[in-house]
Design a protein around this motif. Structure first.
Motif, PDB file in Angstrom:
ATOM      1  N   CYS A  99     -56.572 -20.075 -30.606  1.00 20.95           N
ATOM      2  CA  CYS A  99     -56.265 -18.661 -30.360  1.00 20.95           C
ATOM      3  C   CYS A  99     -56.564 -18.334 -28.904  1.00 20.95           C
ATOM      4  N   PRO A 100     -55.604 -17.758 -28.174  1.00 23.73           N
ATOM      5  CA  PRO A 100     -55.833 -17.422 -26.764  1.00 23.73           C
ATOM      6  C   PRO A 100     -56.895 -16.346 -26.552  1.00 23.73           C
ATOM      7  N   VAL A 101     -57.266 -15.621 -27.628  1.00 24.38           N
ATOM      8  CA  VAL A 101     -58.223 -14.523 -27.483  1.00 24.38           C
ATOM      9  C   VAL A 101     -59.654 -15.003 -27.700  1.00 24.38           C
ATOM     10  N   ASP A 102     -59.916 -15.688 -28.865  1.00 27.11           N
ATOM     11  CA  ASP A 102     -61.302 -16.086 -29.172  1.00 27.11           C
ATOM     12  C   ASP A 102     -61.473 -17.585 -29.341  1.00 27.11           C
ATOM     13  N   ASN A 103     -60.439 -18.369 -28.992  1.00 24.77           N
ATOM     14  CA  ASN A 103     -60.504 -19.832 -29.031  1.00 24.77           C
ATOM     15  C   ASN A 103     -60.732 -20.396 -30.428  1.00 24.77           C
ATOM     16  N   THR A 104     -60.337 -19.657 -31.452  1.00 27.12           N
ATOM     17  CA  THR A 104     -60.446 -20.164 -32.819  1.00 27.12           C
ATOM     18  C   THR A 104     -59.266 -21.089 -33.105  1.00 27.12           C
ATOM     19  N   TRP A 105     -59.586 -22.252 -33.653  1.00 29.45           N
ATOM     20  CA  TRP A 105     -58.504 -23.187 -34.013  1.00 29.45           C
ATOM     21  C   TRP A 105     -57.857 -22.746 -35.318  1.00 29.45           C
ATOM     22  N   PHE A 106     -56.550 -22.896 -35.402  1.00 27.78           N
ATOM     23  CA  PHE A 106     -55.856 -22.542 -36.643  1.00 27.78           C
ATOM     24  C   PHE A 106     -54.661 -23.466 -36.831  1.00 27.78           C
ATOM     25  N   TYR A 107     -54.251 -23.591 -38.094  1.00 26.05           N
ATOM     26  CA  TYR A 107     -53.132 -24.456 -38.465  1.00 26.05           C
ATOM     27  C   TYR A 107     -51.836 -23.636 -38.390  1.00 26.05           C
ATOM     28  N   ILE A 108     -50.872 -24.127 -37.623  1.00 25.52           N
ATOM     29  CA  ILE A 108     -49.653 -23.354 -37.353  1.00 25.52           C
ATOM     30  C   ILE A 108     -48.930 -22.989 -38.649  1.00 25.52           C
ATOM     31  N   ASN A 109     -48.783 -23.934 -39.563  1.00 29.29           N
ATOM     32  CA  ASN A 109     -47.999 -23.716 -40.775  1.00 29.29           C
ATOM     33  C   ASN A 109     -48.799 -23.130 -41.924  1.00 29.29           C
ATOM     34  N   GLY A 110     -50.118 -22.961 -41.750  1.00 28.08           N
ATOM     35  CA  GLY A 110     -50.915 -22.449 -42.860  1.00 28.08           C
ATOM     36  C   GLY A 110     -51.792 -21.267 -42.521  1.00 28.08           C
ATOM     37  N   ASP A 111     -52.195 -21.153 -41.272  1.00 23.94           N
ATOM     38  CA  ASP A 111     -53.131 -20.099 -40.871  1.00 23.94           C
ATOM     39  C   ASP A 111     -52.453 -19.024 -40.021  1.00 23.94           C
ATOM     40  N   MET A 112     -51.140 -18.959 -40.045  1.00 23.52           N
ATOM     41  CA  MET A 112     -50.402 -17.955 -39.277  1.00 23.52           C
ATOM     42  C   MET A 112     -49.281 -17.401 -40.161  1.00 23.52           C
ATOM     43  N   PHE A 113     -49.142 -16.068 -40.189  1.00 23.11           N
ATOM     44  CA  PHE A 113     -48.136 -15.448 -41.060  1.00 23.11           C
ATOM     45  C   PHE A 113     -47.492 -14.277 -40.341  1.00 23.11           C
ATOM     46  N   ASP A 114     -46.307 -13.904 -40.824  1.00 21.66           N
ATOM     47  CA  ASP A 114     -45.606 -12.745 -40.257  1.00 21.66           C
ATOM     48  C   ASP A 114     -46.370 -11.467 -40.587  1.00 21.66           C
ATOM     49  N   ASP A 115     -46.588 -10.650 -39.567  1.00 21.95           N
ATOM     50  CA  ASP A 115     -47.272  -9.367 -39.756  1.00 21.95           C
ATOM     51  C   ASP A 115     -46.220  -8.302 -40.029  1.00 21.95           C
ATOM     52  N   VAL A 116     -45.878  -8.132 -41.309  1.00 25.00           N
ATOM     53  CA  VAL A 116     -44.803  -7.212 -41.688  1.00 25.00           C
ATOM     54  C   VAL A 116     -45.194  -5.764 -41.412  1.00 25.00           C
ATOM     55  N   ALA A 117     -46.461  -5.419 -41.622  1.00 21.57           N
ATOM     56  CA  ALA A 117     -46.903  -4.032 -41.426  1.00 21.57           C
ATOM     57  C   ALA A 117     -46.700  -3.594 -39.977  1.00 21.57           C
ATOM     58  N   VAL A 118     -47.158  -4.424 -39.039  1.00 21.15           N
ATOM     59  CA  VAL A 118     -47.007  -4.073 -37.628  1.00 21.15           C
ATOM     60  C   VAL A 118     -45.515  -4.087 -37.237  1.00 21.15           C
ATOM     61  N   SER A 119     -44.746  -5.009 -37.833  1.00 22.28           N
ATOM     62  CA  SER A 119     -43.308  -5.024 -37.557  1.00 22.28           C
ATOM     63  C   SER A 119     -42.671  -3.700 -37.943  1.00 22.28           C
ATOM     64  N   ARG A 120     -43.099  -3.134 -39.100  1.00 24.13           N
ATOM     65  CA  ARG A 120     -42.559  -1.835 -39.523  1.00 24.13           C
ATOM     66  C   ARG A 120     -42.916  -0.746 -38.519  1.00 24.13           C
ATOM     67  N   GLU A 121     -44.162  -0.762 -38.066  1.00 17.92           N
ATOM     68  CA  GLU A 121     -44.601   0.286 -37.140  1.00 17.92           C
ATOM     69  C   GLU A 121     -43.846   0.186 -35.813  1.00 17.92           C
ATOM     70  N   ILE A 122     -43.647  -1.034 -35.354  1.00 21.81           N
ATOM     71  CA  ILE A 122     -42.936  -1.212 -34.080  1.00 21.81           C
ATOM     72  C   ILE A 122     -41.483  -0.781 -34.206  1.00 21.81           C
ATOM     73  N   LEU A 123     -40.871  -1.110 -35.341  1.00 20.79           N
ATOM     74  CA  LEU A 123     -39.446  -0.827 -35.503  1.00 20.79           C
ATOM     75  C   LEU A 123     -39.144   0.668 -35.608  1.00 20.79           C
ATOM     76  N   VAL A 124     -40.143   1.480 -35.985  1.00 22.91           N
ATOM     77  CA  VAL A 124     -39.887   2.922 -36.079  1.00 22.91           C
ATOM     78  C   VAL A 124     -40.367   3.664 -34.842  1.00 22.91           C
ATOM     79  N   LEU A 125     -40.818   2.931 -33.806  1.00 21.39           N
ATOM     80  CA  LEU A 125     -41.173   3.592 -32.555  1.00 21.39           C
ATOM     81  C   LEU A 125     -39.920   4.205 -31.945  1.00 21.39           C
TER      82      LEU A 125
END
Length: 339
Positions: A99-125
Motif C-alpha cells: 500500500c502506498p499509504v501505510d506500506n501494508t502488503w496485500f494480495y491483488i486478487n484477494g485483498d482488493m475489491f471495487d468500492d461501489v459506495a464511493v463509486s456511487r458518490e463520485i458518479l452523482v457529483l
C-alpha cells in the motif's frame, strides 16, 4: 469505467436523477452548494474536471497516487482507496503489492475489491462540461458527463475527411462545406474528386473538358478527342501527314493544309516517280512472263514424257496379254488332242 461499475451506476443514477430529493443526496454524504459556488477544479487523467458541488470531506474522493478524483475506485484490506489503474500500475505483474499509504502488503486478487459506495458518490457529483472554456454551460452529474460529451456542440472534433483540422462540433457543417478534402463532382465528366484537386483534375486530367488544339488553335475540342483530331486520319489542318504519292517514293511530310500546294508544286517529280514505278512494274511483269513461259515449256515437256511412258506401258501390257492368250490357246489345243 469498468463494466461492473457502469452497471451499478446505471441502476442507481436514474433513481437519484428522478427523485431530486435533497435528503437522499445528503444520505450519500454529498452537500450541494449554491449555484454560484466556486467550482472546484480537480485534474483527471487526460482532462480537467470542474465540479460545482462543495464536497464534504472531498479528500476521500482523491487518489493518493495521482491526486485526482478516483476513476474506478478500489479499496485494499487496509482501508485505503485508489484508482484501479493507479494501483495496478504500481503493482505491475506481481500478485502482491505494498500500500502506498501505510506500506501494508496485500494480495491483488484477494485483498482488493471495487468500492461501489464511493463509486456511487463520485458518479452523482455535479460537474461542468470539459468544454466549458469553449463556451459550454452544461452542468450535471458525473454519471451523465460522457453521454453529454458524445453530443456536446463545444467539443473539439477532427475533420472526418482527413484534413486533420480541429474545430468545435457545432462548426462541423460549415467546415465540411469548405473542407479542402471534401468530395465534389466535376462539372464536365461527373467524376468525384477532392475539392483541392478539382482545378488540377480539370486542367490536366478531365477527359470531357473542352480544350484548344496546340497545333491549330481550334477551341472547344474535348480532351479525349484531341488524339483523334491530331492523328493522320483526323482533321487538324496543321498535322504533318505523308504525301499521297508516298507509295511511289515521295518521302515528304507536309501539313494537311499544305498538301494540295505540295502536290501542285511537285507535279514533275511525282510524274517521274510514277514513270519510274511503271517501268519497274513492266520489268517485273516481263520477268514474270518469262518465268511463266519457261514453266509452260517445262510442263509441256513433262507432259510429253508422261504420254510416251504411258504408251510404252500400254504396249507392254498388250504384249503380255497376247502372250497369255497364246499360252491359253496352246493349252486348250493340247488338252483336246490328249482327249
Amino acid at each position: 469505467m469498468k463494466p461492473r461499475l457502469v452497471q451499478v451506476a446505471r441502476e442507481v443514477g436514474p433513481h437519484l436523477k428522478a427523485s431530486g430529493d435533497r435528503a437522499r443526496r445528503e444520505a450519500n454524504l454529498i452537500s450541494l452548494a449554491p449555484c454560484d459556488a466556486q467550482p472546484i477544479k480537480i485534474a483527471r487523467p487526460g482532462r480537467s474536471l470542474g465540479f460545482v458541488t462543495a464536497l464534504t470531506g472531498y479528500r476521500k474522493y482523491l487518489c493518493p497516487v495521482c491526486l485526482s478524483v478516483m476513476k474506478d475506485p478500489v479499496q485494499t484490506k487496509c482501508g485505503h482507496r485508489f484508482c484501479r489503474a493507479c494501483i495496478l500500475r504500481i503493482s505491475g505483474p506481481r500478485q502482491y503489492a505494498k500500500c502506498p499509504v501505510d506500506n501494508t502488503w496485500f494480495y491483488i486478487n484477494g485483498d482488493m475489491f471495487d468500492d461501489v459506495a464511493v463509486s456511487r458518490e463520485i458518479l452523482v457529483l455535479s460537474c461542468m462540461c470539459d468544454n466549458e472554456k469553449n463556451g459550454c454551460h452544461w452542468k450535471g452529474e458525473l454519471f451523465y458527463l460522457q453521454e453529454h460529451l458524445d453530443f456536446c456542440d463545444f467539443c473539439q472534433v477532427t475533420c472526418p475527411n482527413g484534413c486533420e483540422q480541429q474545430y468545435l462540433r457545432q462548426q462541423n457543417s460549415s467546415h465540411l462545406q469548405d473542407c479542402p478534402l471534401r468530395m465534389v463532382e466535376c462539372s464536365q465528366c461527373c467524376e468525384n474528386v477532392t475539392a483541392k484537386d478539382l482545378t488540377r483534375h480539370q486542367l490536366l486530367l478531365c477527359p470531357k473538358l473542352p480544350v484548344s488544339c496546340v497545333l491549330c488553335g481550334r477551341n472547344g475540342i474535348l480532351r479525349e478527342e484531341i488524339p483523334k483530331h491530331v492523328s493522320e486520319e483526323g482533321n487538324c489542318p496543321n498535322t504533318p501527314i505523308p504525301c499521297q504519292f508516298e507509295a511511289l517514293g515521295c518521302t515528304t511530310k507536309v501539313r494537311r493544309c499544305d498538301l494540295i500546294l505540295h502536290i501542285q508544286s511537285n507535279t514533275v517529280e511525282h510524274l517521274a516517280l510514277m514513270a519510274n514505278k511503271i517501268l519497274i512494274q513492266e520489268k517485273l511483269i516481263e520477268k514474270q512472263n518469262t518465268e511463266l513461259e519457261q514453266l509452260r515449256r517445262t510442263t509441256q515437256s513433262s507432259h510429253a514424257r508422261i504420254l510416251i511412258q504411258r504408251e510404252k506401258i500400254m504396249d507392254d501390257i498388250n504384249e503380255r496379254i497376247s502372250q497369255i492368250e497364246i499360252q491359253n490357246s496352246n493349252s486348250k489345243r493340247k488338252n483336246t488332242e490328249a482327249t
